[in-house]
Design an enzyme around this catalytic site. Sequence first.
Site, PDB file in Angstrom:
ATOM      1  N   HIS A  99       0.875  -1.174   0.000  1.00 21.77           N
ATOM      2  CA  HIS A  99       0.000   0.000   0.000  1.00 21.77           C
ATOM      3  C   HIS A  99       0.916   1.229   0.000  1.00 21.77           C
ATOM      4  O   HIS A  99       2.015   1.172   0.535  1.00 21.77           O
ATOM      5  CB  HIS A  99      -0.801   0.154   1.292  1.00 21.77           C
ATOM      6  CG  HIS A  99      -1.724  -0.950   1.673  1.00 21.77           C
ATOM      7  ND1 HIS A  99      -1.330  -2.051   2.374  1.00 21.77           N
ATOM      8  CD2 HIS A  99      -3.066  -1.073   1.501  1.00 21.77           C
ATOM      9  CE1 HIS A  99      -2.386  -2.820   2.608  1.00 21.77           C
ATOM     10  NE2 HIS A  99      -3.450  -2.260   2.089  1.00 21.77           N
ATOM     11  N   ASP A 102       2.341   1.960   3.483  1.00 20.78           N
ATOM     12  CA  ASP A 102       3.359   1.061   4.068  1.00 20.78           C
ATOM     13  C   ASP A 102       4.762   1.495   3.712  1.00 20.78           C
ATOM     14  O   ASP A 102       5.709   1.220   4.429  1.00 20.78           O
ATOM     15  CB  ASP A 102       3.255  -0.378   3.529  1.00 20.78           C
ATOM     16  CG  ASP A 102       1.854  -0.883   3.470  1.00 20.78           C
ATOM     17  OD1 ASP A 102       1.106  -0.603   4.414  1.00 20.78           O
ATOM     18  OD2 ASP A 102       1.512  -1.560   2.481  1.00 20.78           O
TER      19      ASP A 102
END
Length: 434
Positions: A99, A102
């Site tokens: 993502h 992250d």
Amino acid sequence: MSSYFDGIEPVRYEGPDSATELCFRHYDPNATVLGKRLEDHLRFAVAWWHSFAWPGGDPFGGQTFDRPWFGDDMNAAKAKADAAFDLFAILGQPFFCFHDADIAPGAEGFEESARNFDAIVDYIGEKMAAGGPRLLWGTANLFSHRRFMSGAATNPDPDVFAWSAATVKRCMDATHRLGGENYVLWGGREGYETLLNTDLTREAEQAGAFLQKVVDYKYKIGFRGTILIEPKPQEPTKHQYDHDVATVYGFLKRFGLEDEVKVNIEQGHAILAGHSFEHEIALAASLDIFGSIDMNRNDYQSGWDTDQFPDNPREVALAYYEILRAGGFSTGGTNFDAKLRRQSLDPLDLVAAHVGAMDVCARGLKAAAAMLADGVLEDARAARYAGWDTSDAQEMLDDMDLAAIHDLVVDADLRPEPRSGRQEILENLVSRYV
Ligand SMILES: [Mn+2]
């Protein structure tokens, strides 16, 4: 190599009898199964969020992990990427997933967030160019920040819809730039807590319009990957709009997107929906929307999403059986959307979790391939439906109305004889292969 994984050598295939603690006993990437390399069947991916960003918290306590790359500045993000590629070199898996949240620190302003993200995407791109895994899929985290507390595409505030759309645009650009093979949308908070403040119709129309824009943008930038939705029945919201495969298919049909979007099916989410993993895979294949899997089980007692690494060869074998029956993965793969238990503090725990999971999957896939090659289950299934292969049965199905069928039953004095479903015999058969 950074110091974090020092002393842990790249993991090799040594066969089922090896006494080495960290080795593959079943996952030989180069072994040929049904005419294809095992690595190309399984298409393993490591998930950036659980493996590198998750701090080990649970609802009763905070961080237990002490990773040297934890922090929210760009240096920490680069150190995290370095550690990720060190783990990839140890595992040798062909893919990873991420993502936006992250890999790079967020910011309150959109432009600053996007600049951080693009810089780390470039950094990851350089590391990929130097060798290592490819990108199975990218995705946007549209659920953690408080701005998404009432959803992203389905938010009552159009400014949040706009922020979400702009974020997905940046994440699709990044996924395209890194050669990603899919783009995933998980409707983290696309759902509701209470009908007392929710307009179901409006929210579904917003979600449909959002997804159409995602598909349009895919063609605009020439992204050739697959757009995937990941179903989940509840958690974080009480009622998720992407409940399960059947619900997602209904949603896609409603907005005419069933030929454009497929599903990323997670075992844990299937369990939360009251289904088996193989049911969700088989249904998606039957509806021609099967795309990819997140291979992480749930605890069967807890009733929430525990995201554990797979450890049950039989469950995994039945899932891969349905995948192989459907022709195997095309752009999809096996993503370990799985996290360690919060007491598993050491670098060795993170490596061992992936090694064990890869081995369990390899074992399951080989068993599934053998069952499929021998045709034992398919023969039994074909025999069970053999009556339908006659021309009389097909004529009834295609051409006869209820009155004609009624006359047929009366004229022939039809008396159907029940026959065994042979479930235990088939379960025993599966046990012989797993
Ligand atoms: Mn998942």
